[in-house]
Design a protein around this motif. Structure first.
Motif, PDB file in Angstrom:
ATOM      1  N   PHE A   1      55.159   6.058  96.269  1.00 55.71           N
ATOM      2  CA  PHE A   1      55.955   6.959  95.432  1.00 55.71           C
ATOM      3  C   PHE A   1      55.266   8.279  95.130  1.00 55.71           C
ATOM      4  N   ILE A   2      53.951   8.310  95.252  1.00 52.86           N
ATOM      5  CA  ILE A   2      53.187   9.533  95.011  1.00 52.86           C
ATOM      6  C   ILE A   2      52.346   9.804  96.253  1.00 52.86           C
ATOM      7  N   PRO A   3      52.443  11.016  96.828  1.00 53.46           N
ATOM      8  CA  PRO A   3      51.638  11.304  98.021  1.00 53.46           C
ATOM      9  C   PRO A   3      50.168  10.964  97.799  1.00 53.46           C
ATOM     10  N   ILE A   4      49.577  10.278  98.761  1.00 51.36           N
ATOM     11  CA  ILE A   4      48.221   9.762  98.605  1.00 51.36           C
ATOM     12  C   ILE A   4      47.217  10.874  98.338  1.00 51.36           C
ATOM     13  N   GLY A   5      47.470  12.068  98.858  1.00 49.19           N
ATOM     14  CA  GLY A   5      46.554  13.179  98.653  1.00 49.19           C
ATOM     15  C   GLY A   5      46.574  13.737  97.252  1.00 49.19           C
ATOM     16  N   GLN A   6      47.588  13.369  96.442  1.00 48.22           N
ATOM     17  CA  GLN A   6      47.695  13.876  95.079  1.00 48.22           C
ATOM     18  C   GLN A   6      47.140  12.893  94.049  1.00 48.22           C
ATOM     19  N   LEU A   7      46.648  11.757  94.515  1.00 45.41           N
ATOM     20  CA  LEU A   7      46.110  10.748  93.603  1.00 45.41           C
ATOM     21  C   LEU A   7      44.631  11.003  93.330  1.00 45.41           C
ATOM     22  N   PRO A   8      44.132  10.642  92.144  1.00 44.10           N
ATOM     23  CA  PRO A   8      42.694  10.749  91.874  1.00 44.10           C
ATOM     24  C   PRO A   8      41.903   9.894  92.860  1.00 44.10           C
ATOM     25  N   SER A   9      40.706  10.332  93.190  1.00 47.86           N
ATOM     26  CA  SER A   9      39.905   9.631  94.197  1.00 47.86           C
ATOM     27  C   SER A   9      39.597   8.193  93.799  1.00 47.86           C
ATOM     28  N   TRP A  10      39.423   7.930  92.488  1.00 51.28           N
ATOM     29  CA  TRP A  10      39.094   6.570  92.070  1.00 51.28           C
ATOM     30  C   TRP A  10      40.268   5.621  92.282  1.00 51.28           C
ATOM     31  N   LEU A  11      41.503   6.142  92.142  1.00 53.27           N
ATOM     32  CA  LEU A  11      42.675   5.317  92.426  1.00 53.27           C
ATOM     33  C   LEU A  11      42.806   5.059  93.923  1.00 53.27           C
ATOM     34  N   VAL A  12      42.520   6.086  94.717  1.00 49.23           N
ATOM     35  CA  VAL A  12      42.560   5.920  96.175  1.00 49.23           C
ATOM     36  C   VAL A  12      41.542   4.879  96.617  1.00 49.23           C
ATOM     37  N   ASN A  13      40.363   4.900  95.997  1.00 50.46           N
ATOM     38  CA  ASN A  13      39.326   3.919  96.345  1.00 50.46           C
ATOM     39  C   ASN A  13      39.777   2.499  96.022  1.00 50.46           C
ATOM     40  N   ILE A  14      40.471   2.335  94.893  1.00 52.88           N
ATOM     41  CA  ILE A  14      40.989   1.008  94.546  1.00 52.88           C
ATOM     42  C   ILE A  14      42.063   0.588  95.542  1.00 52.88           C
ATOM     43  N   ALA A  15      42.997   1.501  95.845  1.00 57.21           N
ATOM     44  CA  ALA A  15      44.080   1.191  96.782  1.00 57.21           C
ATOM     45  C   ALA A  15      43.550   0.853  98.168  1.00 57.21           C
ATOM     46  N   SER A  16      42.417   1.455  98.536  1.00 55.81           N
ATOM     47  CA  SER A  16      41.859   1.243  99.872  1.00 55.81           C
ATOM     48  C   SER A  16      41.366  -0.179 100.090  1.00 55.81           C
ATOM     49  N   VAL A  17      41.189  -0.920  98.999  1.00 58.58           N
ATOM     50  CA  VAL A  17      40.747  -2.303  99.127  1.00 58.58           C
ATOM     51  C   VAL A  17      41.895  -3.195  99.601  1.00 58.58           C
ATOM     52  N   PHE A  18      43.140  -2.787  99.307  1.00 59.66           N
ATOM     53  CA  PHE A  18      44.305  -3.632  99.553  1.00 59.66           C
ATOM     54  C   PHE A  18      45.088  -3.141 100.779  1.00 59.66           C
ATOM     55  N   PRO A  19      45.907  -4.020 101.359  1.00 58.83           N
ATOM     56  CA  PRO A  19      46.547  -3.673 102.640  1.00 58.83           C
ATOM     57  C   PRO A  19      47.655  -2.645 102.544  1.00 58.83           C
ATOM     58  N   LEU A  20      48.343  -2.521 101.395  1.00 58.13           N
ATOM     59  CA  LEU A  20      49.523  -1.655 101.345  1.00 58.13           C
ATOM     60  C   LEU A  20      49.198  -0.206 101.660  1.00 58.13           C
ATOM     61  N   LYS A  21      48.077   0.289 101.162  1.00 56.21           N
ATOM     62  CA  LYS A  21      47.689   1.678 101.432  1.00 56.21           C
ATOM     63  C   LYS A  21      47.571   1.934 102.930  1.00 56.21           C
ATOM     64  N   TRP A  22      46.988   0.992 103.656  1.00 57.30           N
ATOM     65  CA  TRP A  22      46.771   1.149 105.093  1.00 57.30           C
ATOM     66  C   TRP A  22      48.054   0.931 105.886  1.00 57.30           C
ATOM     67  N   MET A  23      48.930   0.066 105.376  1.00 59.38           N
ATOM     68  CA  MET A  23      50.226  -0.112 106.027  1.00 59.38           C
ATOM     69  C   MET A  23      51.041   1.180 105.953  1.00 59.38           C
ATOM     70  N   CYS A  24      51.090   1.774 104.762  1.00 66.58           N
ATOM     71  CA  CYS A  24      51.818   3.038 104.598  1.00 66.58           C
ATOM     72  C   CYS A  24      51.221   4.127 105.479  1.00 66.58           C
ATOM     73  N   GLN A  25      49.909   4.153 105.568  1.00 68.13           N
ATOM     74  CA  GLN A  25      49.228   5.151 106.395  1.00 68.13           C
ATOM     75  C   GLN A  25      49.592   4.972 107.867  1.00 68.13           C
ATOM     76  N   GLY A  26      49.633   3.722 108.322  1.00 65.92           N
ATOM     77  CA  GLY A  26      50.019   3.455 109.704  1.00 65.92           C
ATOM     78  C   GLY A  26      51.453   3.848 109.976  1.00 65.92           C
ATOM     79  N   PHE A  27      52.359   3.572 109.042  1.00 69.75           N
ATOM     80  CA  PHE A  27      53.763   3.921 109.240  1.00 69.75           C
ATOM     81  C   PHE A  27      53.973   5.428 109.180  1.00 69.75           C
ATOM     82  N   ARG A  28      53.179   6.125 108.363  1.00 69.42           N
ATOM     83  CA  ARG A  28      53.276   7.591 108.362  1.00 69.42           C
ATOM     84  C   ARG A  28      52.873   8.170 109.709  1.00 69.42           C
ATOM     85  N   SER A  29      51.889   7.550 110.348  1.00 69.60           N
ATOM     86  CA  SER A  29      51.474   8.043 111.664  1.00 69.60           C
ATOM     87  C   SER A  29      52.596   7.887 112.683  1.00 69.60           C
ATOM     88  N   VAL A  30      53.415   6.857 112.506  1.00 70.75           N
ATOM     89  CA  VAL A  30      54.517   6.601 113.439  1.00 70.75           C
ATOM     90  C   VAL A  30      55.670   7.565 113.208  1.00 70.75           C
TER      91      VAL A  30
END
Length: 260
Positions: free
Chosen positions: A184-213
């Protein structure tokens, strides 16, 4: 496997008979896409992409991770009402039960993705990729994401103390993950500490893969690393598939707490 396929058909019939669950499962991402896509419809500066198209890719990630919530709640309910205990006493191989659940999740998630793509193309100008390589990327991101999130859902199903508390216990972390993983919020607009937390879980990487597609090279500028990092996407999703299996083996219980 044959019994697992039969179990999938049973799971599909049980799922579609619960009309309220079907409506919520399919309506939630559609409503979110239409609302957010209509409200935030401007163009992302310097990319030629709209915010609406960004939401399509993110909500496809949510659809692929639906199994986390659905399986977490449904398995907890099966355990609480004694279904798991009864199944464990039948000749049905235990793996067939999980195969049926996983294939049902794969089917439901795929239907959600098809609907979201249709809305994205019809309402928000999303262009489907023409390169076969991008569809190959979609396939492995989708399969790894569904498998990993489904296993994680089965593992977390042991956390709620009863079926009544399952929805509250499991739905809350799923909603939080959506907000910190770039849905719901572009990943580049999130604070780095939230991005670091999200990076532990699969959803962040799934969304990143689908954006590449679906966003292509233009969307790479919106990523934190200015790249889709598909090698890391594969590594993290593969690790979650293996890690989810290990968690299931360590935590899964066929009986509820009151059964001992």
């Amino acid at each position: 496997m044959r019994l697992g396929l039969s179990r999938m058909m049973i799971e599909n019939r049980m799922f579609f008979r619960e009309r309220d669950a079907v409506i919520f499962t399919f309506a939630f991402p559609i409503i979110m896409l239409v609302l957010f896509g209509s409200i935030f419809s401007g163009e992302m500066e310097g990319t030629g992409l709209t915010v609406s198209q960004l939401y399509v890719a993110g909500l496809i990630g949510t659809a692929a991770m639906t199994g986390f919530q659905n399986l977490g709640i449904n398995v907890a309910m099966d355990r609480d009402d004694g279904t798991l205990k009864r199944l464990a006493g039948t000749p049905l191989p235990r793996t067939s039960y999980f195969i049926g659940k996983a294939l049902n999740t794969l089917f439901v998630s795929f239907l959600q993705v098809v609907i979201l793509l249709a809305i994205g193309v019809a309402l928000f100008g999303l262009e489907l990729p023409s390169e076969a390589s991008r569809w190959v990327t979609f396939t492995w991101v989708f399969v790894l994401g569904v498998v990993g999130s489904s296993l994680l859902g089965v593992a977390i199903s042991s956390l709620p103390r009863s079926a009544k508390s399952a929805s509250a216990v499991i739905a809350m972390p799923f909603v939080v993950l959506q907000f910190i993983s770039g849905v719901f919020i572009p990943i580049g607009q999130l604070p780095s500490w939230l991005v670091n937390i999200a990076s532990v879980f699969p959803l962040k990487w799934m969304c990143q893969g689908f954006r590449s597609v679906f966003l292509g090279d233009a969307g790479a500028a919106l990523e934190v690393a200015k790249s889709y990092e598909l090698d890391r996407v594969a590594l993290v999703l593969g690790a979650w598939a293996i890690g989810g299996l290990v968690l299931c083996l360590m935590t899964f219980r066929w009986k509820s707490r009151r059964d001992g």
